[in-house]
Design an enzyme around this catalytic site. Structure first.
Site, PDB file in Angstrom:
ATOM      1  CB  ILE A  64      -0.954   0.001   1.216  1.00  0.00           C
ATOM      2  CG1 ILE A  64      -1.906   1.210   1.162  1.00  0.00           C
ATOM      3  CG2 ILE A  64      -0.203  -0.047   2.529  1.00  0.00           C
ATOM      4  CD1 ILE A  64      -2.985   1.179   2.250  1.00  0.00           C
ATOM      5  CB  SER A  65       1.141   4.148  -2.249  1.00  0.00           C
ATOM      6  OG  SER A  65       1.325   3.420  -3.440  1.00  0.00           O
ATOM      7  CD  GLN A  66       5.709   8.571   1.408  1.00  0.00           C
ATOM      8  OE1 GLN A  66       6.316   8.126   0.425  1.00  0.00           O
ATOM      9  NE2 GLN A  66       6.105   9.631   2.064  1.00  0.00           N
TER      10      GLN A  66
END
Length: 218
Positions: A64-66
């Protein structure tokens, strides 16, 4: 009104300190980031760090992206409430959940069946009813529902796949990390008829986009 999910204070701090303080100004994007409970999209034991300023594992070699990168890519898309958006790479569903707050409908394509199932469960938990999840090769887009006002690619591609450019509506915007497997530039493409204008917005790191017009699986 903020949804009645726990860990609200953490979400508000995340938005204030990690996102707004770093130059994300669109009030609709900030509101969506406050609204969607990121911890519901991060599997244990990593969910305890869901509001940290970092990407996190979600299984199957995916992340999951920043939070800041999610907000930045969303803002660069210039989402409008009437838009239909295509996302390439559903992951755990968090980016689609953010988009669902901002646009009319979202189609998200995920190649890994177990990851798609995880996204379906997570999106149902937050009642994101305007999101459709499709399993398949994201580099081919999803022509059945084209054209799209916006296309957001959440995996690293060596170049923008031609099928995605073809499915972008005139005056639509596409946001994608473009480069090598190890480092990419965040590229925005805006379509004007048969011409495509590019902007570049700094270095990023994403998992590779696997598919016919992307990378081969190792």
């Amino acid at each position: 009104m903020t949804a009645p999910y726990p860990r609200l204070d953490e979400r508000l701090r995340m938005v204030d300190l990690q996102i707004a303080a770093r130059g994300i100004y669109d009030p609709r994007v900030l509101a969506a980031m406050r609204e969607v409970p990121r911890h519901l999209f991060v599997p244990p034991p990593y969910d305890r760090d869901a509001y940290a300023d970092a990407p996190l594992p979600i299984g199957s070699g995916q992340t999951i992206s920043q939070p800041y990168i999610v907000a930045l890519m969303t803002e660069l898309l210039h989402p409008k409430s009437s838009d239909k958006v295509l996302e390439i790479g559903a992951g755990s569903g968090y980016q689609a959940a953010i988009l669902s707050q901002l646009v009319r409908s979202v189609v998200t394509v995920e190649r890994i069946g177990t990851v798609a199932a995880q996204a379906r469960s997570n999106l149902a938990a937050v009642h994101a009813e305007n999101v459709e999840i499709v399993e398949g090769d994201g580099t081919l887009g999803y022509p059945h529902s084209a054209p799209y006002s916006g296309i957001l690619v959440t995996a690293a591609t060596p170049e923008i796949p031609d099928p995605l450019l073809a499915q972008l509506m005139d005056e639509g915007r596409l946001v994608a990390p473009v480069g090598s497997r190890s480092v990419q530039e965040l590229v925005v493409v805006e379509r004007h008829g048969s011409h495509y204008r590019e902007e570049r917005h700094g270095d990023v790191r994403f998992v590779p986009l696997i598919g016919e017009y992307g990378w081969r699986e190792e």
